[in-house]
Design a protein around this motif. Structure first.
Motif, PDB file in Angstrom:
ATOM      1  N   PHE A  18       0.807  -1.193  -0.050  1.00  0.00           N
ATOM      2  CA  PHE A  18      -0.042  -0.045   0.096  1.00  0.00           C
ATOM      3  C   PHE A  18       0.903   1.245  -0.116  1.00  0.00           C
ATOM      4  CE2 PHE A  18      -2.586   3.183   2.194  1.00  0.00           C
ATOM      5  CZ  PHE A  18      -3.645   3.226   1.349  1.00  0.00           C
ATOM      6  N   ASP A  19       2.153   1.018   0.484  1.00  0.00           N
ATOM      7  CA  ASP A  19       2.895   2.265   0.516  1.00  0.00           C
ATOM      8  C   ASP A  19       3.376   2.862  -0.835  1.00  0.00           C
ATOM      9  OD1 ASP A  19       4.453  -0.408   0.601  1.00  0.00           O
ATOM     10  OD2 ASP A  19       6.039   1.023   0.262  1.00  0.00           O
ATOM     11  N   VAL A  20       3.109   1.947  -1.774  1.00  0.00           N
ATOM     12  CA  VAL A  20       3.353   2.488  -3.156  1.00  0.00           C
ATOM     13  C   VAL A  20       2.367   3.528  -3.510  1.00  0.00           C
ATOM     14  CG1 VAL A  20       3.390   1.929  -5.270  1.00  0.00           C
ATOM     15  CG2 VAL A  20       4.357   0.242  -3.832  1.00  0.00           C
ATOM     16  N   ILE A  21       1.339   3.580  -3.033  1.00  0.00           N
ATOM     17  CA  ILE A  21       0.408   4.737  -3.580  1.00  0.00           C
ATOM     18  C   ILE A  21       0.003   5.330  -2.435  1.00  0.00           C
ATOM     19  CG2 ILE A  21      -0.752   3.176  -5.523  1.00  0.00           C
ATOM     20  CD1 ILE A  21      -2.703   2.376  -3.481  1.00  0.00           C
ATOM     21  N   ASP A  65      -5.266   2.784 -12.604  1.00  0.00           N
ATOM     22  CA  ASP A  65      -4.173   2.660 -13.653  1.00  0.00           C
ATOM     23  C   ASP A  65      -2.949   1.829 -12.769  1.00  0.00           C
ATOM     24  OD1 ASP A  65      -5.313   3.653 -15.927  1.00  0.00           O
ATOM     25  OD2 ASP A  65      -4.625   5.843 -15.363  1.00  0.00           O
ATOM     26  N   MET A  66      -2.757   2.160 -11.758  1.00  0.00           N
ATOM     27  CA  MET A  66      -1.685   1.486 -10.877  1.00  0.00           C
ATOM     28  C   MET A  66      -1.881  -0.006 -10.875  1.00  0.00           C
ATOM     29  SD  MET A  66       0.856   3.558 -10.286  1.00  0.00           S
ATOM     30  CE  MET A  66       1.620   2.874  -8.804  1.00  0.00           C
ATOM     31  N   TYR A  67      -3.060  -0.292 -11.150  1.00  0.00           N
ATOM     32  CA  TYR A  67      -3.472  -1.827 -10.841  1.00  0.00           C
ATOM     33  C   TYR A  67      -3.637  -2.152 -12.195  1.00  0.00           C
ATOM     34  CZ  TYR A  67      -5.849  -6.287 -10.108  1.00  0.00           C
ATOM     35  OH  TYR A  67      -6.259  -7.552 -10.002  1.00  0.00           O
ATOM     36  N   TYR A  68      -4.360  -1.707 -13.108  1.00  0.00           N
ATOM     37  CA  TYR A  68      -4.538  -2.532 -14.440  1.00  0.00           C
ATOM     38  C   TYR A  68      -3.892  -2.227 -15.360  1.00  0.00           C
ATOM     39  CZ  TYR A  68      -9.366  -4.224 -12.735  1.00  0.00           C
ATOM     40  OH  TYR A  68     -10.164  -4.888 -12.141  1.00  0.00           O
ATOM     41  N   THR A  69      -3.121  -0.694 -15.448  1.00  0.00           N
ATOM     42  CA  THR A  69      -2.548  -0.566 -16.549  1.00  0.00           C
ATOM     43  C   THR A  69      -1.100  -0.767 -16.473  1.00  0.00           C
ATOM     44  OG1 THR A  69      -4.054   1.306 -17.061  1.00  0.00           O
ATOM     45  CG2 THR A  69      -1.777   1.489 -18.117  1.00  0.00           C
ATOM     46  N   TYR A  70      -0.545  -0.622 -15.168  1.00  0.00           N
ATOM     47  CA  TYR A  70       0.864  -0.742 -14.916  1.00  0.00           C
ATOM     48  C   TYR A  70       1.171  -1.996 -13.937  1.00  0.00           C
ATOM     49  CZ  TYR A  70       0.932   3.806 -17.055  1.00  0.00           C
ATOM     50  OH  TYR A  70       0.846   4.869 -17.906  1.00  0.00           O
ATOM     51  N   GLY A  71       0.276  -2.512 -13.383  1.00  0.00           N
ATOM     52  CA  GLY A  71       0.368  -3.795 -12.448  1.00  0.00           C
ATOM     53  C   GLY A  71       1.674  -3.568 -11.438  1.00  0.00           C
ATOM     54  N   ARG A  72       1.537  -2.146 -10.916  1.00  0.00           N
ATOM     55  CA  ARG A  72       2.333  -1.647  -9.630  1.00  0.00           C
ATOM     56  C   ARG A  72       1.738  -2.005  -8.095  1.00  0.00           C
ATOM     57  NH1 ARG A  72       6.918   1.367 -11.220  1.00  0.00           N
ATOM     58  NH2 ARG A  72       7.202   1.028 -13.142  1.00  0.00           N
ATOM     59  N   GLN A  76      -4.584  -7.448  -3.691  1.00  0.00           N
ATOM     60  CA  GLN A  76      -5.092  -6.977  -2.269  1.00  0.00           C
ATOM     61  C   GLN A  76      -5.218  -5.542  -2.075  1.00  0.00           C
ATOM     62  OE1 GLN A  76      -2.888  -9.404  -3.268  1.00  0.00           O
ATOM     63  NE2 GLN A  76      -4.291 -10.953  -2.877  1.00  0.00           N
ATOM     64  N   VAL A  77      -4.062  -4.757  -2.596  1.00  0.00           N
ATOM     65  CA  VAL A  77      -4.099  -3.389  -2.041  1.00  0.00           C
ATOM     66  C   VAL A  77      -5.214  -2.763  -3.122  1.00  0.00           C
ATOM     67  CG1 VAL A  77      -2.774  -1.236  -2.662  1.00  0.00           C
ATOM     68  CG2 VAL A  77      -1.653  -3.237  -1.839  1.00  0.00           C
ATOM     69  N   TYR A  78      -5.517  -3.122  -4.102  1.00  0.00           N
ATOM     70  CA  TYR A  78      -6.548  -2.550  -4.984  1.00  0.00           C
ATOM     71  C   TYR A  78      -7.902  -2.880  -4.274  1.00  0.00           C
ATOM     72  CZ  TYR A  78      -9.727  -1.847  -8.950  1.00  0.00           C
ATOM     73  OH  TYR A  78     -11.090  -1.897  -9.702  1.00  0.00           O
ATOM     74  N   ASN A  79      -8.229  -4.079  -3.981  1.00  0.00           N
ATOM     75  CA  ASN A  79      -9.461  -4.196  -3.266  1.00  0.00           C
ATOM     76  C   ASN A  79      -9.703  -3.413  -1.983  1.00  0.00           C
ATOM     77  OD1 ASN A  79     -10.480  -6.061  -5.101  1.00  0.00           O
ATOM     78  ND2 ASN A  79      -9.747  -7.742  -4.141  1.00  0.00           N
ATOM     79  N   TYR A  80      -8.437  -3.390  -1.147  1.00  0.00           N
ATOM     80  CA  TYR A  80      -8.468  -2.548   0.023  1.00  0.00           C
ATOM     81  C   TYR A  80      -8.985  -1.130  -0.399  1.00  0.00           C
ATOM     82  CZ  TYR A  80      -6.719  -0.334   4.296  1.00  0.00           C
ATOM     83  OH  TYR A  80      -6.906   0.530   5.366  1.00  0.00           O
ATOM     84  N   CYS A  81      -8.397  -0.450  -1.378  1.00  0.00           N
ATOM     85  CA  CYS A  81      -8.979   0.865  -1.683  1.00  0.00           C
ATOM     86  C   CYS A  81     -10.420   0.797  -1.992  1.00  0.00           C
ATOM     87  CB  CYS A  81      -8.168   1.209  -2.974  1.00  0.00           C
ATOM     88  SG  CYS A  81      -6.342   1.587  -2.593  1.00  0.00           S
ATOM     89  N   LEU A  82     -10.911  -0.182  -2.498  1.00  0.00           N
ATOM     90  CA  LEU A  82     -12.402  -0.199  -2.927  1.00  0.00           C
ATOM     91  C   LEU A  82     -13.203  -0.311  -1.586  1.00  0.00           C
ATOM     92  CD1 LEU A  82     -12.536  -2.416  -5.922  1.00  0.00           C
ATOM     93  CD2 LEU A  82     -12.839  -0.106  -6.033  1.00  0.00           C
ATOM     94  N   GLN A  83     -12.644  -1.213  -0.859  1.00  0.00           N
ATOM     95  CA  GLN A  83     -13.588  -1.628   0.683  1.00  0.00           C
ATOM     96  C   GLN A  83     -13.621  -0.610   1.448  1.00  0.00           C
ATOM     97  OE1 GLN A  83     -11.248  -5.084   1.612  1.00  0.00           O
ATOM     98  NE2 GLN A  83     -12.257  -6.356   0.264  1.00  0.00           N
TER      99      GLN A  83
END
Length: 256
Positions: A18-21, A65-72, A76-83
């Motif tokens: 998560f520290d990446v974003i 974009d960090m998840y789908y476009t660049y895979g960075r 788990q991090v993506y879902n956490y942001c949604l939740q």
């Protein structure tokens, strides 16, 4: 500054990665807070809400974009942001549908929000708009055009329309390249005389000034401050545009 309470004191700690974003999300939270506190003097009533819609778009687009476009970031991090509702799940779900890849807000496609049961002017394809109408903005979001035909690449015409994931990746790539070049020069200097070393240092200093927008802590913050970086970020998004169709199509609202 302390982290926004939504993920700082939540019972569920952020997952690894998560520290990446996190720095960018934190910067956008503070930016939104500052914009809300600003005076609305000399602004139309709806115009005062532009930053809310625009920063919501930029924050959601960044994570998407960090998840789908660049895979960075990981799933788990993506879902956490949604939740944790750090991003707009309903808007992201629309981006996965043909014709809505650049949608500015779910508000502009709701016929109940416009006269005669239509949608916003910003949803009209760029090629179908007159030169005069190309300057028109949606009164609620400030969007110039978010149809999928590629017009108005920066849909808001300001820093909130920048693709921050591409900006971040471009900076990281430039920093990596500069570090590699520095290592090569360091090896070459072993055989150089003092005069040549001085000349090289002077050139390096000039280049550092030119590339200041790509530095670890650029003056523009998370946004691109130079036209060069903005152009590079847009080109990166165009290069990855064909991959947008590969995004998963699961119903994101189930993660709310």
């Amino acid at each position: 500054m302390p982290l926004p309470q939504r993920w700082h004191k939540n019972k569920k700690a952020p997952p690894e990665g998560f520290d990446v974003i996190e720095p960018t999300l934190e910067a956008l939270e503070h930016e939104l807070r500052d914009k809300i506190k600003e005076s609305n003097t000399n602004k139309r009533k709806t115009e005062s809400m532009w930053p809310v819609h625009q920063i919501n778009w930029q924050k959601s687009r960044y994570v998407y974009d960090m998840y789908y476009t660049y895979g960075r970031i990981s799933k788990q991090v993506y879902n956490y942001c949604l939740q944790q509702k750090l991003v707009d799940a309903a808007l992201i779900a629309k981006w996965k549908k043909p014709g809505y890849e650049r949608l500015c807000s779910t508000y502009v496609i709701n016929p109940r929000n416009y006269k005669f049961g239509t949608t916003s002017i910003c949803r009209v394809p760029w090629k179908d708009r007159s030169e005069e109408s190309k300057q028109a903005q949606d009164p609620t979001t400030g969007c110039y055009g978010c149809a999928s035909d590629g017009g108005a690449r920066n849909i808001f015409g300001n820093k909130y329309g920048q693709y921050l994931a591409a900006v971040q990746i471009a900076r990281e790539e430039r920093q990596t390249k500069k570090m590699e070049e520095a290592r090569k020069r360091a090896n070459q200097r072993k055989d150089d005389d003092d005069d040549e070393t001085d000349d090289s240092d002077e050139i390096d200093s000039e280049k550092e000034d030119e590339d200041s927008d790509y530095g670890p802590k650029p003056a523009a913050g998370i946004w691109a401050g130079s036209q060069q970086l903005q152009t590079q970020a847009v080109q990166m998004m165009r290069d990855n545009h064909d991959d947008d169709g590969d995004a998963e199509t699961e119903d994101e609202t189930e993660n709310e």
